[in-house]
Scaffold this motif. Structure first.
Motif, PDB file in Angstrom:
ATOM      1  N   UNK A 165       0.797  -1.232   0.000  1.00  0.00           N
ATOM      2  CA  UNK A 165       0.000   0.000   0.000  1.00  0.00           C
ATOM      3  C   UNK A 165       0.832   1.286   0.000  1.00  0.00           C
ATOM      4  N   UNK A 166       2.078   1.214  -0.450  1.00  0.00           N
ATOM      5  CA  UNK A 166       2.977   2.361  -0.309  1.00  0.00           C
ATOM      6  C   UNK A 166       2.499   3.608  -1.055  1.00  0.00           C
ATOM      7  N   UNK A 167       1.937   3.444  -2.239  1.00  0.00           N
ATOM      8  CA  UNK A 167       1.516   4.628  -3.001  1.00  0.00           C
ATOM      9  C   UNK A 167       0.439   5.413  -2.264  1.00  0.00           C
ATOM     10  N   UNK A 217      -9.219   3.220  -5.612  1.00  0.00           N
ATOM     11  CA  UNK A 217      -7.977   2.944  -4.884  1.00  0.00           C
ATOM     12  C   UNK A 217      -6.805   3.721  -5.487  1.00  0.00           C
ATOM     13  N   UNK A 218      -6.736   3.747  -6.799  1.00  0.00           N
ATOM     14  CA  UNK A 218      -5.653   4.478  -7.446  1.00  0.00           C
ATOM     15  C   UNK A 218      -5.738   5.963  -7.118  1.00  0.00           C
ATOM     16  N   UNK A 219      -6.932   6.502  -7.143  1.00  0.00           N
ATOM     17  CA  UNK A 219      -7.109   7.933  -6.905  1.00  0.00           C
ATOM     18  C   UNK A 219      -6.834   8.335  -5.453  1.00  0.00           C
ATOM     19  N   UNK A 220      -6.756   7.361  -4.542  1.00  0.00           N
ATOM     20  CA  UNK A 220      -6.374   7.646  -3.166  1.00  0.00           C
ATOM     21  C   UNK A 220      -4.872   7.888  -3.027  1.00  0.00           C
ATOM     22  N   UNK A 221      -4.108   7.396  -3.999  1.00  0.00           N
ATOM     23  CA  UNK A 221      -2.653   7.468  -3.905  1.00  0.00           C
ATOM     24  C   UNK A 221      -2.095   8.826  -4.272  1.00  0.00           C
ATOM     25  N   UNK A 222      -0.855   9.049  -3.875  1.00  0.00           N
ATOM     26  CA  UNK A 222      -0.129  10.248  -4.271  1.00  0.00           C
ATOM     27  C   UNK A 222       0.121  10.196  -5.778  1.00  0.00           C
ATOM     28  N   UNK A 223      -0.253  11.244  -6.521  1.00  0.00           N
ATOM     29  CA  UNK A 223      -0.010  11.234  -7.974  1.00  0.00           C
ATOM     30  C   UNK A 223       1.456  10.994  -8.325  1.00  0.00           C
ATOM     31  N   UNK A 224       2.368  11.619  -7.575  1.00  0.00           N
ATOM     32  CA  UNK A 224       3.792  11.422  -7.839  1.00  0.00           C
ATOM     33  C   UNK A 224       4.213   9.996  -7.499  1.00  0.00           C
ATOM     34  N   UNK A 225       3.729   9.470  -6.383  1.00  0.00           N
ATOM     35  CA  UNK A 225       4.052   8.094  -5.996  1.00  0.00           C
ATOM     36  C   UNK A 225       3.578   7.091  -7.040  1.00  0.00           C
ATOM     37  N   UNK A 236      -0.921  17.929  -6.889  1.00  0.00           N
ATOM     38  CA  UNK A 236      -2.249  17.475  -6.500  1.00  0.00           C
ATOM     39  C   UNK A 236      -2.906  16.553  -7.517  1.00  0.00           C
ATOM     40  N   UNK A 237      -2.472  16.638  -8.769  1.00  0.00           N
ATOM     41  CA  UNK A 237      -3.107  15.835  -9.826  1.00  0.00           C
ATOM     42  C   UNK A 237      -2.044  15.186 -10.710  1.00  0.00           C
ATOM     43  N   UNK A 238      -2.424  14.103 -11.341  1.00  0.00           N
ATOM     44  CA  UNK A 238      -1.491  13.370 -12.199  1.00  0.00           C
ATOM     45  C   UNK A 238      -0.943  14.235 -13.318  1.00  0.00           C
ATOM     46  N   UNK A 239      -1.778  15.071 -13.930  1.00  0.00           N
ATOM     47  CA  UNK A 239      -1.331  15.880 -15.061  1.00  0.00           C
ATOM     48  C   UNK A 239      -0.286  16.910 -14.668  1.00  0.00           C
ATOM     49  N   UNK A 240      -0.160  17.186 -13.370  1.00  0.00           N
ATOM     50  CA  UNK A 240       0.852  18.130 -12.904  1.00  0.00           C
ATOM     51  C   UNK A 240       2.195  17.466 -12.609  1.00  0.00           C
ATOM     52  N   UNK A 241       2.219  16.141 -12.647  1.00  0.00           N
ATOM     53  CA  UNK A 241       3.460  15.394 -12.421  1.00  0.00           C
ATOM     54  C   UNK A 241       4.183  15.246 -13.755  1.00  0.00           C
ATOM     55  N   UNK A 242       5.306  15.928 -13.912  1.00  0.00           N
ATOM     56  CA  UNK A 242       6.034  15.900 -15.172  1.00  0.00           C
ATOM     57  C   UNK A 242       6.969  14.695 -15.244  1.00  0.00           C
TER      58      UNK A 242
END
Length: 410
Positions: free
Chosen positions: A177-179, A308-316, A375-381
């Motif tokens: 459950x690390x992410x 479950x995926x959306x609970x995780x850190x986007x960067x993680x 905060x969001x996946x699209x912001x993770x480059x």
């Protein structure tokens, strides 16, 4: 002579506990200055030792903390396994636990506190010690058995799954459950998850979903299944063995094992959907594939996975996916070196504070409302993700594993 040998065997069959009366009697003169247990005794009791005629067992003993690994526990496991490997009188080794958990992973609350106290170097030392033990276990020269009777999460899997024999039970619950706490699957997870059938490893890493003991057998994470009520029989049988023959040990475990199959509700019956969705190149594409599948099949499993995926850190999530994809093509030692780089970046807060924020939200304040950054996946480059994987600089030593000694052919 026979009576003398019997006394020796009986003494070996007792666990080496610090509160054992025979221990205090035999050490009366060197410890008569204090009747109170020392801090060193307390740390030693977090991993107990049980001795038999031809084997030794390490017993994780922090049941109130679900046997979460502390730095001292990781160090003690390393020292014990190293000494047992060198001892020609020991044929094989075991690991088990006290309480309802085998091991819930690293004690991340302790790591969180160390980071907040500015003691990042202690966190790095913990990961060095832990990952070196995982490598030791994965290249161990003697047969070794882990009994995963209960919760087995994160690093708890790392200190057991690379070993030779992994016994699971009806009480076993496994997850990575690390992410969901702003970290990444580590302690060898990118090695063993990437080698699961199809894209099951990506599914487990991104969702943090659980598998039971039967499912662990079916996908290859475990080697033997037994009802936990039979464990005393297995341990008694193994304790009587005078051998280092892996086949004898394997047959002794199998004697009390069961042939089991996942029930119809198991996620393992959804391999086609898992592969279809989690084979995508990016986390965004995996989410899009799950959303399409949910719209077409109306399968609630898709929505559960999405949530479950959306609970995780986007960067993680993006770091975890890249780590597992790289792990498919790397041996254990290279996976651990890469995981160490990633862990150093997390605890040093070089790119993000998500690890501390995730631990705070889930395990400290327990508001379950982490404020991820980004905060969001699209912001993770792509650059942000790649920086976790860059070799460490001159002032930050890489993880140094004894590959030349343990795997001289490499």
């Amino acid at each position: 002579m026979r009576m003398h040998k019997l006394k020796v065997l009986l003494s070996l069959s007792k666990p080496f506990r610090r509160n054992d009366s025979s221990f205090f009697l035999s050490n009366h003169y060197c410890r008569q200055f204090s009747a109170q247990p020392s801090y060193a005794d307390y740390l030693q009791e977090q991993v107990l030792v049980e001795g038999r005629a031809k084997s030794r067992a390490a017993i994780l003993n922090r049941p109130s903390a679900l046997n979460a690994l502390t730095p001292s526990m990781a160090g003690r496991l390393s020292r014990l396994y190293e000494s047992w490997e060198e001892n020609s009188d020991i044929g094989f080794v075991m690991m088990k636990s006290n309480g309802r958990a085998f091991c819930s992973g690293a004690d991340v609350v302790t790591l969180y506190e160390l980071i907040n106290e500015g003691k990042v170097e202690e966190c790095k030392k913990f990961f060095q010690t832990l990952y070196k033990f995982v490598y030791l276990l994965g290249t161990y020269l003697k047969p070794n058995v882990a009994i995963l009777d209960g919760v087995t999460m994160g690093s708890g899997a790392g200190i057991s799954l690379p070993g030779m024999f992994r016994v699971v039970t009806n009480r076993t619950i496994y997850s990575n459950p690390e992410a969901q706490i702003g970290f990444h699957p580590d302690a060898g997870a990118s090695y063993y998850l990437s080698r699961l059938p199809g894209y099951l490893g990506e599914y487990l890493a991104l969702t943090g979903e659980k598998l039971n003991g039967v499912e662990m057998i079916a996908c290859g994470l475990a080697t033997h299944y037994s009802h936990n009520e039979r464990l005393p029989w297995i341990e008694e049988r193994l304790g009587k063995l005078i051998t280092d023959d892996r086949l004898v040990i394997e047959n002794s475990i199998a004697q009390y094992g069961e042939i089991v199959y996942p029930d119809t509700r198991s996620v393992l019956h959804k391999f086609e959907k898992i592969d279809k969705c989690f084979s995508q190149d990016t986390v965004e594409e995996i989410i899009e594939a799950l959303e399409r599948e949910a719209a077409e099949s109306h399968d609630e499993w898709c929505n559960t996975a999405l949530n479950k995926i959306k609970e995780g850190s986007p960067l993680s999530l993006k770091v975890a996916l890249k780590s597992i994809r790289e792990g498919r093509f790397q041996p254990l030692d290279q996976c651990l070196v890469r995981e160490y780089r990633i862990s150093v970046n997390w605890v040093s807060k070089r790119m993000s504070d998500d690890f501390c924020e995730g631990v705070r939200a889930r395990l400290v304040d327990k508001d379950f409302a982490p404020k991820w950054d980004p905060t969001r996946l699209e912001k993770v480059t792509t650059d942000m993700v790649d920086r976790f994987f860059i070799p460490l600089d001159e002032l930050e030593p890489e993880l140094n594993l004894a590959t030349a000694i343990r795997e001289p052919s490499m």
